[in-house]
Scaffold this active site. Structure first.
Site, mmCIF file in Angstrom:
data_model
loop_
_atom_site.group_PDB
_atom_site.id
_atom_site.type_symbol
_atom_site.label_atom_id
_atom_site.label_comp_id
_atom_site.label_asym_id
_atom_site.label_seq_id
_atom_site.Cartn_x
_atom_site.Cartn_y
_atom_site.Cartn_z
ATOM 1 N N GLU A 16 0.823 -1.216 0.000
ATOM 2 C CA GLU A 16 0.000 0.000 0.000
ATOM 3 C C GLU A 16 0.853 1.262 0.000
ATOM 4 O O GLU A 16 2.068 1.222 0.147
ATOM 5 C CB GLU A 16 -0.912 0.031 1.237
ATOM 6 C CG GLU A 16 -2.145 -0.830 1.115
ATOM 7 C CD GLU A 16 -3.233 -0.396 2.077
ATOM 8 O OE1 GLU A 16 -4.320 -0.026 1.601
ATOM 9 O OE2 GLU A 16 -2.993 -0.425 3.288
ATOM 10 N N ASN A 154 -9.622 6.124 4.372
ATOM 11 C CA ASN A 154 -8.907 5.901 3.120
ATOM 12 C C ASN A 154 -9.183 7.026 2.134
ATOM 13 O O ASN A 154 -9.970 7.947 2.408
ATOM 14 C CB ASN A 154 -9.296 4.551 2.510
ATOM 15 C CG ASN A 154 -8.125 3.597 2.453
ATOM 16 O OD1 ASN A 154 -7.048 3.949 1.974
ATOM 17 N ND2 ASN A 154 -8.307 2.388 2.954
ATOM 18 N N ASP A 203 -10.780 2.493 -1.992
ATOM 19 C CA ASP A 203 -9.540 2.440 -1.201
ATOM 20 C C ASP A 203 -8.672 3.651 -1.518
ATOM 21 O O ASP A 203 -9.164 4.763 -1.589
ATOM 22 C CB ASP A 203 -8.835 1.113 -1.493
ATOM 23 C CG ASP A 203 -8.051 0.566 -0.318
ATOM 24 O OD1 ASP A 203 -7.450 1.352 0.422
ATOM 25 O OD2 ASP A 203 -8.020 -0.666 -0.135
#
Length: 262
Positions: A16, A154, A203
């Site tokens: 990520e 997010n 996301d």
């Protein structure tokens, strides 16, 4: 068709928060669940990694050197050369199942970071009673609450004119827009910017020079893995199907860093 290629096939548990540092020409990213901060060159070579000792949600580079890391154990300054961590604050201390997650730096060098409530993932807590919080860490290292009652923080990003702040609450499949006061770092006038189908999980995100909001559809619950672009007026104007399951984030150019943190 977009050209999508593998940079590093690392077998990460949760890759990520990719950021391209224009100063050093290196890509920074994390293995969130693996508890690792990493960087590499543009071709995926000269990989460097640092063990955080616990889950890491996000990070921010400092112009004076080092990194601010948002860990399961709180916000820390981290020196990659010495491996030393210095605690700044642990805002989620004592909160069961709540830890820091996504974070990004605004144009004034402030680190906006949110937490997630694991109870919202397993159904232990309803979304309207979730314990996640959105924070702002200022250059003087003071910490301020911006929003509460969040499931999973997010999709943090800002419009090119620095007047709109975007934020996604994953488990309710909703992306919000706020008016952003660039001087104070305070968001206001929250409204729904976009909503996805149930279980899509919006996301990580970024905004392009035309103000388009790009985000990934994680699709952990639906099997759909996409990158979508929302125009400034809230309309969906592009969808890219990804050749992988559960994409998590999009790359930011870190020509804006935590320049004010000392």
């Amino acid at each position: 068709m977009p050209d999508i290629r593998i940079c590093i096939d690392g077998g990460f548990l949760l890759g990520e928060v990719p950021n391209w540092d224009v100063r050093t020409r290196r890509l920074w990213f994390i293995d969130g669940l693996g508890g690792t901060l990493m960087s590499c060159d543009a071709d995926g070579g000269t990989l460097a990694s640092w063990d955080m000792g616990c889950v890491i949600g996000s990070y921010a580079l400092r112009e004076t050197g080092g990194v601010i890391v948002a860990l399961e154990t709180g916000l820390h300054r981290f020196d990659p050369e010495s491996g030393v961590f210095t605690l700044i604050a642990h805002p989620e201390a004592g909160k069961e199942g709540v830890r820091l997650n996504d974070g990004r730096v605004d144009a004034r060098g402030r680190f906006v970071v949110g937490s997630l409530d694991m109870g919202s993932l397993d159904g232990a807590r309803a979304p309207d009673s979730s314990g996640g919080t959105l924070y702002r860490l200022d250059p003087d290292l003071s910490l301020h609450v911006l929003a509460q009652g969040i499931t999973i923080s997010n999709g943090i990003a800002w419009s090119p004119d620095d007047r709109t702040f975007y934020f996604a609450d994953c488990m309710i499949d909703r992306i919000y827009a706020y008016d952003w006061d660039a001087d104070s770092g305070i968001p206001s006038n929250r409204r729904i910017f976009a909503e996805t189908e149930k279980g899509a999980i919006p996301d990580g995100a970024c905004v392009d020079a035309q103000g388009g909001y790009w985000f990934v559809v994680n699709g952990a619950a639906t099997g759909i893995g996409e990158v979508r672009r929302i125009a400034p007026d809230g309309s969906l104007d592009r969808v890219i199907t990804m050749p992988v399951a559960c994409p998590t984030s999009l790359c930011h150019l870190f020509n804006i860093v935590l320049r004010q943190f000392q």
